[in-house]
Design a protein around this motif. Structure first.
Motif, short mmCIF file in Angstrom:
data_model
loop_
_atom_site.label_atom_id
_atom_site.label_comp_id
_atom_site.label_asym_id
_atom_site.label_seq_id
_atom_site.Cartn_x
_atom_site.Cartn_y
_atom_site.Cartn_z
N ALA A 108 31.70 44.62 66.27
CA ALA A 108 32.77 44.69 67.27
C ALA A 108 32.97 43.34 67.95
CB ALA A 108 32.45 45.76 68.31
N THR A 109 31.86 42.66 68.23
CA THR A 109 31.95 41.35 68.86
C THR A 109 32.65 40.36 67.94
OG1 THR A 109 29.91 41.73 70.10
CG2 THR A 109 30.64 39.45 69.88
N ARG A 110 32.27 40.34 66.67
CA ARG A 110 32.90 39.43 65.72
C ARG A 110 34.37 39.76 65.55
NH1 ARG A 110 27.73 39.96 63.42
NH2 ARG A 110 28.39 41.74 62.17
N THR A 111 34.72 41.03 65.59
CA THR A 111 36.13 41.42 65.50
C THR A 111 36.91 40.87 66.68
OG1 THR A 111 35.56 43.46 64.33
CG2 THR A 111 37.72 43.37 65.39
N ALA A 112 36.34 41.02 67.88
CA ALA A 112 37.01 40.53 69.09
C ALA A 112 37.13 39.01 69.06
CB ALA A 112 36.24 40.98 70.33
N PHE A 113 36.06 38.33 68.66
CA PHE A 113 36.10 36.87 68.58
C PHE A 113 37.12 36.43 67.53
CE2 PHE A 113 32.02 34.95 70.50
CZ PHE A 113 32.06 35.85 71.55
N GLY A 114 37.17 37.17 66.42
CA GLY A 114 38.09 36.80 65.35
C GLY A 114 39.53 36.88 65.78
N ALA A 115 39.85 37.87 66.60
CA ALA A 115 41.22 38.01 67.08
C ALA A 115 41.61 36.84 67.96
CB ALA A 115 41.36 39.33 67.86
N VAL A 116 40.66 36.38 68.77
CA VAL A 116 40.93 35.25 69.66
C VAL A 116 41.03 33.95 68.86
CG1 VAL A 116 39.98 33.86 71.54
CG2 VAL A 116 39.81 36.36 71.62
N ALA A 117 40.16 33.81 67.84
CA ALA A 117 40.05 32.54 67.11
C ALA A 117 41.05 32.40 65.97
CB ALA A 117 38.64 32.40 66.56
N ALA A 118 41.77 33.45 65.65
CA ALA A 118 42.63 33.43 64.46
C ALA A 118 43.63 32.28 64.46
CB ALA A 118 43.38 34.76 64.35
N ILE A 119 44.15 31.93 65.63
CA ILE A 119 45.18 30.89 65.70
C ILE A 119 44.59 29.49 65.61
CG2 ILE A 119 46.72 32.33 67.09
CD1 ILE A 119 45.80 30.68 69.53
N GLY A 120 43.28 29.37 65.69
CA GLY A 120 42.69 28.04 65.77
C GLY A 120 42.04 27.53 64.51
N GLN A 121 42.10 28.28 63.41
CA GLN A 121 41.41 27.84 62.20
C GLN A 121 42.01 26.54 61.67
OE1 GLN A 121 38.53 29.31 61.54
NE2 GLN A 121 39.10 30.53 63.33
N ASP A 122 41.15 25.68 61.13
CA ASP A 122 41.57 24.34 60.74
C ASP A 122 40.80 23.94 59.48
OD1 ASP A 122 42.25 21.68 60.48
OD2 ASP A 122 41.67 21.11 62.51
N GLU A 123 41.52 23.72 58.38
CA GLU A 123 40.87 23.33 57.13
C GLU A 123 40.10 22.03 57.27
OE1 GLU A 123 40.51 24.95 54.22
OE2 GLU A 123 41.39 26.65 55.31
N CYS A 124 40.56 21.17 58.15
CA CYS A 124 39.89 19.89 58.37
C CYS A 124 38.45 20.08 58.82
CB CYS A 124 40.66 19.07 59.41
SG CYS A 124 39.91 17.49 59.85
N GLN A 125 38.18 21.19 59.51
CA GLN A 125 36.84 21.42 60.06
C GLN A 125 35.85 21.91 59.00
OE1 GLN A 125 35.54 20.87 63.05
NE2 GLN A 125 37.31 20.40 64.34
N ALA A 126 36.29 21.95 57.76
CA ALA A 126 35.41 22.27 56.62
C ALA A 126 34.63 23.56 56.84
CB ALA A 126 34.47 21.10 56.35
N GLU A 127 33.30 23.51 56.85
CA GLU A 127 32.48 24.72 56.91
C GLU A 127 32.59 25.47 58.24
OE1 GLU A 127 30.49 21.82 54.10
OE2 GLU A 127 31.32 21.72 56.13
N LYS A 128 33.15 24.85 59.25
CA LYS A 128 33.16 25.43 60.59
C LYS A 128 34.26 26.49 60.76
CE LYS A 128 33.05 22.68 64.20
NZ LYS A 128 33.61 21.65 65.12
N PRO A 129 33.90 27.75 61.02
CA PRO A 129 34.91 28.72 61.43
C PRO A 129 35.18 28.50 62.92
CG PRO A 129 32.77 29.78 61.28
CD PRO A 129 32.55 28.35 60.88
N VAL A 130 36.40 28.17 63.24
CA VAL A 130 36.73 27.76 64.61
C VAL A 130 36.76 28.95 65.56
CG1 VAL A 130 38.51 26.75 66.08
CG2 VAL A 130 38.00 25.73 63.85
N LEU A 131 36.01 28.84 66.61
CA LEU A 131 36.03 29.84 67.68
C LEU A 131 36.94 29.40 68.81
CD1 LEU A 131 34.93 32.42 69.03
CD2 LEU A 131 33.06 31.03 69.94
N LEU A 132 36.80 28.15 69.24
CA LEU A 132 37.62 27.61 70.32
C LEU A 132 38.34 26.35 69.83
CD1 LEU A 132 35.24 27.85 73.43
CD2 LEU A 132 37.21 29.29 72.93
N PRO A 133 39.64 26.38 69.67
CA PRO A 133 40.38 25.18 69.27
C PRO A 133 40.59 24.28 70.49
CG PRO A 133 41.89 27.02 69.52
CD PRO A 133 40.52 27.57 69.77
#
Length: 640
Positions: free
Chosen positions: A428-453
C-alpha cells in the motif's frame, strides 16, 4: 503562545543543558578532557620559519533552544533544550611574502549542512567592512554535519522540509541571523587576531572508530579490492602557532557522521565533533592560550558512521541506549588521536592560493575522460530516489515497504523481485508513493526510480560551488555535499596528479562546503541505489562532473590561470518564508520572580557529580544568550 517556563540546568565541564524536562541520565558520565596532552614535550613547530600570518577565533551560532526544528535526520525533531552551544570556528592564513593579500579563510561551523544563503550573506557582510579582501573565492565555509543542531536556515525548499518541526514550519529567520552573525563575528575576530605565525601538518590513522554503512554499494566498486579498509581512516591535522610558539589553534579533518546522538535526542549539540572540540580547547586553553581554537571538521563521510552506533540505529548498527555514552565514546576516540598528532606535525611551507567558481549541474556536460569508458555524459535534473525515504542505518525511517536498494528493475508494488517487504502495508505504501512519483520519472536518472523530482519542483538549486584551496603543501578540495569514501579517493588522486608536481603532497576532501547538493556516489555505487545513491541528486555521473571540475581548478592553480563562473548563485534574501509563530506571551506564576532559583545546588560536590539547579526562566526564544549562558548569574569560570 503562552509558555510558563521552568528551566533545569545541568553543568559539566564546558557543557551545559537547559531543558524544560531535565534528563539526568548523564549524571555518571566522564566530563570532557584531554588529559593525554603533554605540555612539556618539545614541539616540532618551534623549528618552523614564520612565513605566514595566522589568526583563529570562534563565535557562538546557537539558535533557539526551544520550539524550533532540527536539521539532519528529517524526522520533525523539535528542540527542547541545550546540551552544548554551537560555534563557528574561523581560521585565516595569509602569506607574508610577497603580499598578505594572498590569504584564505577556513570556517568549520557546528551545523548540519552549509547552504548558499548563508555563504552569500556572510560574504556580503564581510565586504561591507573589508571591501574586496574577503570574497566568495577565498572564503570556505564548511559544516561539521551535526544532526542535532538548529534547522531552518536554508532558502531551498527541500531543506526547509527536512527542517520541519511539529507545526510543519521549516524556516527560522532567528536561526539564520544567529548563524550568519556568528560566522561573520568569528571571521572578524580571526582577522583582528592575525599575527606572524607558522603551520605544521600531521597525519595518522584512526582505526576501528568507523565503519561503512553501505558495504554492498561500496564493494560494487571494482577497485574496492585494492584498499585495506572500506572507510577513510586518515586523520589530518593542521596546527597553527604564533611566531613565539604560542599555540593558536588546529583544524582536524576526519570522516565520520556526527550521529552519536540519535534521532530521538532533542537538545542542541555539536555531537561527537563538539565533544572533541571542547575537550581539546579546554586542555590547550589551560596549558597555553585561553583563546585556543580547535575545529574538528568533516571530510569524505558520505557512507561512514561510528562503529559503535547510536541509540536508534538499524539492526546490526545499534549503540548504547545511553545517548551520552555514544557521544563520549566517539568524541574521545577523535580527541585522543588528535592529541597524539599534536606534537607530530611537520613544517608547512609554500604559497597560499585558491580557485573557485559556480557551475550549473542540471545538464552539465561531462567529458569522456571522466566517465570510466561510458563516453560523454550529461547530468540530470535533480531528483531523489525511493531509497532516500528509507534513511541511513544511523537514522532509519522505518517506512513500511521502503528500503535501500530499490531500483527501477526491482521496484514493484508487490515487491516480487527483492521480496524484502511483501506485506499488505508495504504494498500500500509503494502504491501511494508510486502515485505521487509517477510524474517525476526520468530516464536520465538511470537505475533510480524517482520519488521526489526536486529539480522539476524547484526545491533545490542547480547552481553549485566548487572550490580548491592550497595552504603550502596541503590541498583542500571543498565539495558541496557528502562524498562517499571511494569518491573521496578518486578526487584526491585526480587533484594530486595535477598539483603534486608543484609541491602539494597532502589532500583533504572537505565535505559539506559552501552549499549542499546531497550525496555524491561513484557510478557503481549509484547503480546499487542505497540511501547514498538515491540521494545523489543529479544522476549517475554527478561524481564525474565534480572530478572534472576539480581537475580544471587544479590545472588553473598550477598554471596561475584565472577561472570564471558559468552561473551566479541564486539570492533569495528578499524572499520571506513561512515560519512558526513567535512568542506572543510569556509568563510566570504570581508567587515567583524571573530568575528565581527554585532548587538550590548542594553545598559541595565530588568530581563527576551532576550539578542540578532549577530556576524560573523565560522562553529561550526571547533571548538566545549568545556568547553567554542560560544559567543567569553563574560565571563562565564555574563552567570549566
Amino acid at each position: 503562545m503562552l509558555l510558563t517556563s521552568l528551566c533545569a540546568a545541568t553543568v559539566t565541564l564546558n557543557s551545559l543543558a537547559c531543558v524544560k524536562d531535565s534528563d539526568s541520565s548523564a549524571a555518571d558520565l566522564t566530563p570532557i578532557s584531554a588529559q593525554t596532552v603533554d605540555s612539556d614535550s618539545p614541539t616540532l613547530a618551534k623549528s618552523i620559519a614564520s612565513e605566514y600570518l595566522v589568526g583563529a577565533a570562534k563565535a557562538d551560532i546557537t539558535g533557539p533552544a526551544a520550539e524550533t526544528g532540527m536539521f539532519g535526520y528529517a524526522t520533525k525533531q523539535v528542540v527542547t533544550g541545550l546540551n552544548d552551544r554551537l560555534y563557528s570556528r574561523a581560521f585565516i592564513i595569509a602569506e607574508t611574502k610577497p603580499s598578505d593579500q594572498n590569504r584564505i579563510v577556513y570556517v568549520s561551523a557546528d551545523m548540519g549542512a552549509m547552504f548558499t544563503a548563508v555563504k552569500l550573506e556572510v560574504i556580503k557582510r564581510l565586504q561591507a567592512e573589508f571591501g574586496s579582501l574577503y570574497t566568495d573565492e577565498n572564503v570556505m565555509l564548511t559544516a561539521t554535519h551535526t544532526h542535532v543542531g538548529n534547522g531552518g536556515y536554508s532558502h531551498q525548499k527541500l531543506y526547509q522540509i527536512a527542517s520541519q518541526d511539529d507545526t510543519l514550519a521549516g524556516y527560522s529567520q532567528q536561526t539564520f541571523e544567529a548563524i550568519v552573525n556568528g560566522i561573520v563575528r568569528s571571521i572578524k575576530q580571526a582577522h583582528n587576531n592575525l599575527t606572524p605565525g607558522k603551520l605544521s601538518l600531521a597525519q595518522g590513522k584512526l582505526v576501528a572508530a568507523t565503519r561503512n554503512r553501505s558495504l554492498a554499494a561500496y564493494y560494487a566498486n571494482p577497485e574496492a579490492k585494492d584498499f585495506d579498509s572500506s572507510v577513510n581512516e586518515a586523520m589530518t591535522q593542521l596546527r597553527l602557532d604564533a611566531a613565539d610558539d604560542t599555540p593558536l589553534g588546529l583544524i582536524n579533518w576526519f570522516a565520520i557522521h556526527p550521529t552519536s546522538f540519535s534521532n530521538q535526542f532533542t537538545h542542541l549539540s555539536a555531537d561527537n565533533k563538539g565533544y572533541a572540540q571542547l575537550g581539546m580547547e579546554a586542555k590547550l586553553s589551560q596549558q597555553h592560550n585561553p583563546n585556543f581554537v580547535a575545529a574538528f571538521a568533516n571530510a569524505d563521510e558520505g557512507d561512514v558512521v561510528a562503529s559503535g552506533g547510536n541509540a536508534n540505529s538499524a539492526p546490526g548498527y545499534e549503540g548504547s541506549q545511553n545517548e551520552w555514552h555514544n557521544v563520549i565514546r566517539d568524541g574521545s576516540l577523535q580527541l585522543t588521536k588528535a592529541t597524539e598528532l599534536w606534537e607530530q606535525g611537520k613544517p608547512v611551507s609554500g604559497p597560499i592560493d585558491t580557485r573557485a567558481r559556480w557551475v550549473n549541474l542540471a545538464g552539465y556536460e561531462v567529458n569522456e575522460a571522466f566517465t570510466q569508458g561510458a563516453g560523454p555524459q550529461k547530468l540530470c535534473l535533480a531528483a531523489r530516489g525511493y531509497s532516500f525515504a528509507a534513511g541511513g542505518e544511523n537514522g532509519p525511517a522505518n517506512t513500511p515497504g521502503i528500503y535501500e536498494g530499490m531500483t527501477k528493475d526491482t521496484l514493484s508494488i508487490t515487491d516480487k523481485v527483492n521480496k524484502t517487504d511483501t506485506s499488505i502495508l508495504g504494498s500500500a505504501t509503494r502504491t501511494a508513493f508510486g502515485a505521487v512519483a509517477a510524474i517525476g520519472q526520468d530516464e536520465c536518472q538511470a537505475e533510480k526510480p524517482v520519488l521526489l523530482p526536486t529539480g522539476k519542483l524547484g526545491w533545490v538549486d542547480n547552481q553549485q560551488p566548487v572550490q580548491l584551496m592550497r595552504i603550502g603543501n596541503l590541498g583542500l578540495i571543498a565539495i558541496p555535499g557528502e562524498p562517499t569514501t571511494m569518491v573521496g579517493r578518486h578526487l584526491r588522486q585526480a587533484v594530486a596528479k595535477e598539483l603534486a608536481p608543484v609541491g602539494v603532497d597532502t589532500f583533504v576532501v572537505a565535505g559539506l562546503a559552501n552549499n549542499y547538493s546531497g550525496y555524491v556516489t561513484t557510478r557503481a555505487e549509484y547503480a546499487q541505489q542505497h540511501y547514498e545513491g538515491a540521494s545523489t541528486e543529479f544522476g549517475p555521473y554527478q561524481a564525474s562532473a565534480y572530478e572534472q571540475e576539480y581537475v580544471q581548478l587544479a590545472q588553473a592553480m598550477r598554471e596561475g590561470a584565472k577561472v570564471t563562473s558559468d552561473v551566479t548563485p541564486p539570492d533569495r534574501s528578499n524572499k520571506r518564508f513561512a515560519e512558526r509563530p513567535g512568542i506572543t506571551f510569556d509568563d510566570k506564576p504570581e508567587n515567583q520572580t524571573w530568575g528565581q532559583v527554585l532548587t538550590q545546588p548542594k553545598d559541595s560536590y565530588r568530581h563527576n557529580d551532576l550539578v542540578s539547579v532549577t530556576f524560573r526562566g523565560a522562553h529561550p526564544k526571547n533571548n538566545l544568550r549568545t556568547e553567554d549562558t542560560f544559567l543567569g548569574g553563574v560565571s563562565k569560570s564555574m563552567l570549566k
